[in-house]
Each structure stands twice: as structure tokens, then as C-alpha cells.
Design an enzyme around this catalytic site. Sequence first.
Site, PDB file in Angstrom:
ATOM      1  N   ARG A 187       0.853  -1.199   0.000  1.00 46.14           N
ATOM      2  CA  ARG A 187       0.000   0.000   0.000  1.00 46.14           C
ATOM      3  C   ARG A 187       0.882   1.240   0.000  1.00 46.14           C
ATOM      4  NH1 ARG A 187      -2.885   2.933   4.905  1.00 46.14           N
ATOM      5  NH2 ARG A 187      -3.901   4.526   3.672  1.00 46.14           N
ATOM      6  N   HIS A 194      -2.913  11.119   1.126  1.00 46.32           N
ATOM      7  CA  HIS A 194      -2.439  10.787   2.475  1.00 46.32           C
ATOM      8  C   HIS A 194      -1.815  12.058   3.060  1.00 46.32           C
ATOM      9  CE1 HIS A 194      -0.873   7.336   5.176  1.00 46.32           C
ATOM     10  NE2 HIS A 194      -0.557   8.457   5.792  1.00 46.32           N
ATOM     11  N   GLU A 204      -7.288   8.487   6.685  1.00 45.88           N
ATOM     12  CA  GLU A 204      -7.540   9.063   8.006  1.00 45.88           C
ATOM     13  C   GLU A 204      -8.096  10.486   7.961  1.00 45.88           C
ATOM     14  OE1 GLU A 204      -4.097   8.507  10.508  1.00 45.88           O
ATOM     15  OE2 GLU A 204      -4.315   6.340  10.456  1.00 45.88           O
ATOM     16  N   ASN A 226      -7.291   1.559  10.156  1.00 45.79           N
ATOM     17  CA  ASN A 226      -5.952   1.794  10.698  1.00 45.79           C
ATOM     18  C   ASN A 226      -6.074   1.739  12.223  1.00 45.79           C
ATOM     19  OD1 ASN A 226      -5.322   2.330   8.039  1.00 45.79           O
ATOM     20  ND2 ASN A 226      -4.775   4.475   8.358  1.00 45.79           N
ATOM     21  N   TYR A 275      -3.993   1.542  15.968  1.00 47.57           N
ATOM     22  CA  TYR A 275      -2.733   1.635  16.711  1.00 47.57           C
ATOM     23  C   TYR A 275      -2.873   1.407  18.206  1.00 47.57           C
ATOM     24  CZ  TYR A 275      -0.387   3.291  12.527  1.00 47.57           C
ATOM     25  OH  TYR A 275       0.149   3.366  11.276  1.00 47.57           O
ATOM     26  N   GLU A 322      -3.392  -0.289   8.258  1.00 44.81           N
ATOM     27  CA  GLU A 322      -2.206   0.149   9.008  1.00 44.81           C
ATOM     28  C   GLU A 322      -2.257  -0.408  10.416  1.00 44.81           C
ATOM     29  OE1 GLU A 322      -1.267   4.357   9.302  1.00 44.81           O
ATOM     30  OE2 GLU A 322      -1.821   4.637   7.192  1.00 44.81           O
TER      31      GLU A 322
END
Length: 512
Positions: free
Chosen positions: A99, A159, A204, A346, A348, A415
Site C-alpha cells: 500500500r 495521504h 484518516e 488503521n 494503533y 495500518e
Amino acid sequence: MASAASASIKATLSSEASNWNPENAYFPGEFAWGAATAAYQIEGGWDADGKGPSVWDTFTHQGGDRVFKNQTGDVACGSYTLWEEDLKCIKQLGLTHYRFSLSWSRLLPDGTTGFINQKGNCSFKIESCAALIQGVDYYAGVIDSLLMNGVTPVVTLYHFDLPQPLEDQGGWRSGATAEAFDAYAQFCFRTFGDRVKLWITINEPYVVAVLGYEKGLMAPGVTEPGTGAYLAAHNMIKAHAAAWHSYDRLFRKKQGGLVSIALNSDWAEPFNPNSLADREAAKRHLAFCLDWFATPIFLDGDYPAVMKSKIAAVCKRQGSPSSRLLEFTSEEKTMIKGTADFFALNYYTTRKIKHQDNLCTQPSMSADKEAEQVTDPSWPVATGSSWLAVVPWGLRRLLKYIKDTYNHPIIYITENGFSQSDPAPLDDTLRWEYFRLTLQEILKAIYIDGVQLKGYFVWSLLDNFEWTCGYSSRFGLFHVAFENSALPRLPYRSAIEYAKVIANNRRVKLDG
Ligand code: BGC
């Protein structure tokens, strides 16, 4: 979602689920193994060969200590000229998918399709132009070499690096940017869509809206508390939906690809599970992050009910006659609803959430949600990012939440990663342990919770320009020696272990 792909993953899941053994689990045969990057973070060549400036070029060049040591992405990993080195890393890992993002201003220097940065289309003298690799040719080369090596490209259109000329006209605070994005997306589908079948429109939008237009911590550095994020998000949702419709109407039949948007979210646990107020606050934390975008796009074309009521109530208390959250017209709701072919997540970290009354007299998006976030002190924190508490089980809960809330979509984790601080040891044993635990949680999500998870992308392939942290925070599977002008790449232990998981019949032992 294409029904053939959907049927195929369902079949794989049900046949493999019957063999489920927690001690000895395999990933589904068609699982996508990836790593991700973004143009500004790796390419460098910020003004090379006709590229126009983006908001990140402007933001970093302005200095002012908003970025660690005033570092910039001017050179970064040099991927614009060192793409072959990146390809070696991808091959060494054995990735099935890669990606990466296109730099909008490398392709369309002023952000519009009025001028395309392609050979023979050069604004310089024609003799010098012939020698240049220009935007279109650069990405065509990346895509072709991935395909030649059996790697599926997954392309993000935007992005964080909005062309500066569009920002000069209001950026995401202007509806005109949504129109320019649609034109740019159509240009990319037309130019690369014969070879690219998996598209992400915007990466995002939460981060762009909140950090870019509310708090001013990231480019373009706009500080408009209580309004900036809502306005920017409103236009990004419309931009995404317009691009999805353009694909659907003009390209899907011939190209047969899929289009989505990458949404980031923490998982939110109530601070005190016995407190109704904390449980509601945890739901609001998700609503103001993930659902803000996912509810309109995946469900009904409109913002989550709790966001609408909460913001309206706070505005009333603050003496404002109308809500600061904008409304979609009924045509817009119809246009936005159902505009994603899969769920791109994504993930985290996780937070514990406490209810917090909003006593502010001034508008602020973070106060609107009446939820305070805390990190459990027992959670390990990635050495390179103080915000990144490592909570692999939070990912499993978030995946289950998405399954239950958004009609059991096919999901890709676009991600996930853990940073080390610089200097980062090549033997990153602990970091691999985090990856391993995360992969275990993914297996549980697939086999125990029945989540239709189709792929996993590590952030990131390479150490790179980590936005305001510059090069001090290292997310790469490959180390990059930024102090050496050749920018050599060397695998961390995590890269070697990840390659083994991919090669070793995609197996991660669950017993440690
Ligand atoms: C972004 C990446 C970033 C990563 C780690 C994500 O929010 O998409 O660009 O580097 O997180 O902070």
C-alpha cells in the site's frame, strides 16, 4: 463488495474455521500480507521534475519548531529515486500487497487537472523535460514493477499532502476541494485503473480534520476549535463519496476494482465498566472518531445520532442558536450512503474513557464529546511514540465492533505498527512480540468472532518522516540510515520474522 470475492472468503473462512485449533492456527489462504507507506513520508524529491508544493512542504519549510528539529520530507527515504531499493525490501518480505500513496501535487502540480505532470507535458524547455521522470511515469513504473513481481498494489489517493494551491483557496474548508478531489480521483482511475484494483480515497480523514483544521498541529496548521474539524470532515466525506460514485459510474464495469476510505480508530474501553456514564462516554469516543465517518459512509448517509444530539446540546448551552456540526441535505445523504466496497481500518492503540462534563464556554471539538481519555499505566508504550500504548486485544474488540455495527463488512487492516525511538536497534525483539501478539488477536477475530478480515498491512515498510516527530520515531520494518546520503535500508528483526510468517504457510503459533 464484489460478490465473488465475498463468497470466496466466506468459503475459506468456514472451511478453515472447522479446523480451528487455538494452538495451531493458519491464516486464510487468500490473506493479503502487506506493508504501507505514504508519499510525503518516503519519497523526497519535493520539488523534482515539475512537482508542485503540498501543504506539508509549506508546513515544514515554515519551521517554527512544529516538527522535531524542524526536519522536513524534502529528502526522506529518497524513494522517488530509490524505488528499486524499496522493491527489494518488499520482495525480501515476500509481501503479497503493497500500500502506497500518490502525491497529488506530483501528478497535478496545482491540484487541478488543468496541468498534468507527464512526459511531453512539461512546463520547462522541452529538451530538459525529455530526460525527466515525471509524476505519471514514476507511479506507472512503481505499479508495473509491483505487478511484475506478483505484488498487488493498493493505492491511496490522498495521504495528508494536499496541493498547496488548493489550500490557498480554503483547502478542506471549501467545497471546491471536494470537487477538485473527484477530478483528481477520476484522473487516477483513468490513468492507473487498468492495473490498480484496490483504491483508498482518503487516509484518516479524522487526523486531517482534527490535527490539520481544529488543533493546527499538523499541516495546514489551521486552528479553528469547534468548527474547523467538522467543516473539513464534511467536505472530505463528500469528496470521498463523489470519487466512489465516479468509479462506480465510469470505471467499475471495465476495471473491476474496489474503492474504500481508510479510517483510523482507537478502541475505547469504559474506565469504570460498572459506570453507565463511562460506558456511554466510551461509545461517544468511538462515535466522534470512527463512526463520524463510518456511519454516513457505511450506514445511512448521516452523522451518528449521538454526535448530532451532543453537539447541538453543547452549542445551545454555549448560547449558539445552531449546531456547529453541519447537516447533509437529503440528496447528499443518498449520495454518501453505501460508498465503500470494503472497510479499511488503521489501528494503533486503545484508551480508557471516563465521562467528563463539558464546562467549556468556548467551542472545542474534543470538549463536545464529553469524554476524557486515559491510558492504563500497565500497558506498554512504544518507545518512539508516547501516544502509542500497545494493546493488541483492543484490535480484536474493534474488529468485532465493526462487524456488529457495519453489517459484517470485509475488512482490511490497512495500518498497524509500533515505533522505536531513534537510535532504533535492529534487534527489535520486543517490537516483534507486539506484532506477534497482534497477529494472534487477528486470528481470534477471524476464527472465534467470525470477522471477515482479508488482509493486514504493517505501518510501515521503511523508517520514514513521522510527521511532527520527524525522523525520531521509527515505524519501519526496514531501518533507514538517514545520516548516510545513500539512505541504505536494513531489515529489523521484525522484518525477518514477518517474512517467516508470510512464507511459513502464514502461521503464527498462539502459545508464544
Ligand atoms: C498515519 C501514518 C503515520 C502513522 C503513525 C497513521 O496515523 O496514516 O501516516 O505515520 O499513523 O503515526
